[in-house]
Design an enzyme around this catalytic site. Sequence first.
Site, PDB file in Angstrom:
ATOM      1  N   ASP A 146       9.451   3.090   1.877  1.00  0.00           N
ATOM      2  CA  ASP A 146       8.233   3.830   2.224  1.00  0.00           C
ATOM      3  C   ASP A 146       7.994   3.601   3.712  1.00  0.00           C
ATOM      4  OD1 ASP A 146       5.724   4.785   2.767  1.00  0.00           O
ATOM      5  OD2 ASP A 146       4.758   3.903   1.009  1.00  0.00           O
ATOM      6  N   PHE A 198       0.869  -1.192   0.000  1.00  0.00           N
ATOM      7  CA  PHE A 198       0.000   0.000   0.000  1.00  0.00           C
ATOM      8  C   PHE A 198       0.896   1.228   0.000  1.00  0.00           C
ATOM      9  CE2 PHE A 198      -2.257   3.603   1.619  1.00  0.00           C
ATOM     10  CZ  PHE A 198      -3.439   3.561   0.895  1.00  0.00           C
ATOM     11  N   LYS A 219       2.583  10.987   7.418  1.00  0.00           N
ATOM     12  CA  LYS A 219       1.798  10.682   8.612  1.00  0.00           C
ATOM     13  C   LYS A 219       2.341  11.346   9.891  1.00  0.00           C
ATOM     14  CE  LYS A 219      -0.895   6.949   6.791  1.00  0.00           C
ATOM     15  NZ  LYS A 219      -0.572   5.855   5.903  1.00  0.00           N
TER      16      LYS A 219
HETATM   17  C1  LIG Z   1      -0.811   5.967   4.407  1.00  0.00           C
HETATM   18  C2  LIG Z   1       0.280   5.474   3.544  1.00  0.00           C
HETATM   19  C3  LIG Z   1       0.578   6.097   2.312  1.00  0.00           C
HETATM   20  C4  LIG Z   1      -0.259   7.217   1.737  1.00  0.00           C
HETATM   21  O1  LIG Z   1      -0.306   8.332   2.546  1.00  0.00           O
HETATM   22  P1  LIG Z   1      -1.468   9.434   2.322  1.00  0.00           P
HETATM   23  O2  LIG Z   1      -1.089  10.557   3.207  1.00  0.00           O
HETATM   24  O3  LIG Z   1      -2.757   8.770   2.730  1.00  0.00           O
HETATM   25  O4  LIG Z   1      -1.463   9.779   0.882  1.00  0.00           O
HETATM   26  C5  LIG Z   1       1.656   5.616   1.598  1.00  0.00           C
HETATM   27  N1  LIG Z   1       2.408   4.594   2.039  1.00  0.00           N
HETATM   28  C6  LIG Z   1       2.148   3.968   3.217  1.00  0.00           C
HETATM   29  C7  LIG Z   1       3.032   2.854   3.666  1.00  0.00           C
HETATM   30  C8  LIG Z   1       1.064   4.370   3.992  1.00  0.00           C
HETATM   31  O5  LIG Z   1       0.786   3.733   5.123  1.00  0.00           O
END
Ligand SMILES: *Cc1c(COP(=O)(O)O)cnc(C)c1O
Length: 413
Positions: free
Chosen positions: A234, A148, A263
């Site tokens: 990520d 994701f 985040k």
């Molecule tokens: C939440 C998340 C995203 C996307 O972040 P948004 O601020 O919702 O666009 C990308 N990668 C990971 C691993 C995430 O948990």
Amino acid sequence: MMETMNKKISAQEAIDLEDKYGAHNYHPIPVVLERGEGVYVWDVDGKKYYDFLAAYSAVNQGHCHPKLVSVLIEQAKKLALTSRAFYNDSLGEYAKFITSYFGFDRVLPMNTGAEGVETAIKLARKWAYEKKGVAENEAIIIVCRNNFHGRTISIVSASNDPDARKNFGPFTPGIVAVEYNNVEALAALVKNKNVAAFLVEPVQGEAGVVVPDEGYLKKCAELCKENKVLFIADEIQSGLGRTGKLLACDHEGVKPDILILGKALSGGMYPVSAVLANDEVMLCIKPGQHGSTYGGNPIACKVAIAGLTVLKEEKLAENSDRLGKILLKEFKSIQAGNPELIKTVRGKGLFCAMVINERNGKNASDLCMELMKNGLLAKPTHGDIIRFAPPLIITEDQLMDCVDIIRKTIKSF
Ligand SMILES: *Cc1c(COP(=O)(O)O)cnc(C)c1O
């Protein structure tokens, strides 16, 4: 005057309004929150809950952390947005702060996580053409199955989740998927001279807190280095203390070529994301080739400095490591007492999950409803998995209180 503006709304009214006027792109748990403080949130009827989602780990520092609130308010009163057409007095200070914090030459500031991932992919492609010598339009990004990384077209092009993809095509080319936690499969792919980068979540969050085998990240990073492929981590969800270290990559001493954060970078105050890399990669992008109106705005810069400072000052990674071990041990004992209901428990730091067997027609979602009634909020992912990820400021007493709630709820389920 504020009172008349904030006319009290009932839970049902709030739900009905969203349902009638909002897009139906989420399926929330039926709780309407009004206030938050630390590990707690309160609904519109004044009922108090433990928050075990923490806004998908955006609120690692706890709800409405006073330092973040005050920095946000102070900067909002002074200067909120200039765009990057002009310099502002906060971005330089922030860039120096965050690059020395994580040990990279440079930062590219964005707002959301998805934008951070897009930025990393663009950087990797540009680097592949300008430094690795890949022929134009031939660059390949390797991603992991069940990843994701967000919701944009390019990112869902990298997804194998039918909900994320169905009827959103045509998709972005140049993306190849490999099985997660499989070093041999990656080894076969990185030999292709057109591969620019390997993009990976050090712990897969949305997939259900999938922790790879020890040594996986290290071996992947070595393979990337040997084959002149960028290793992109990520860490939007796994980073910033969540797994018990500052970054999940730190468990294996891995330094990514490109690091993506979001985040908890702002502790839930404001959308702030960041892409970090060294000169060889970052300087491939020249003025006019990438950017964002809000990226690097003064409020974001100040809030992110405060968010990262709180993380260190309050030793949140250390707390996550210590309490995460206790939580997983308790989960194992709960599982031992309920082997038919709980298929698996796993986690790293305060990033834990239970895989639930459907029983008597009741599933993980029903269990979350029961947890809610008992004062603890969590959300299922993929139907049968419940993620448990409270704010990292949680104390041991609070955690044991939560373990009690979870144990009792499961016992009576
Ligand atoms: C939440 C998340 C995203 C996307 O972040 P948004 O601020 O919702 O666009 C990308 N990668 C990971 C691993 C995430 O948990």
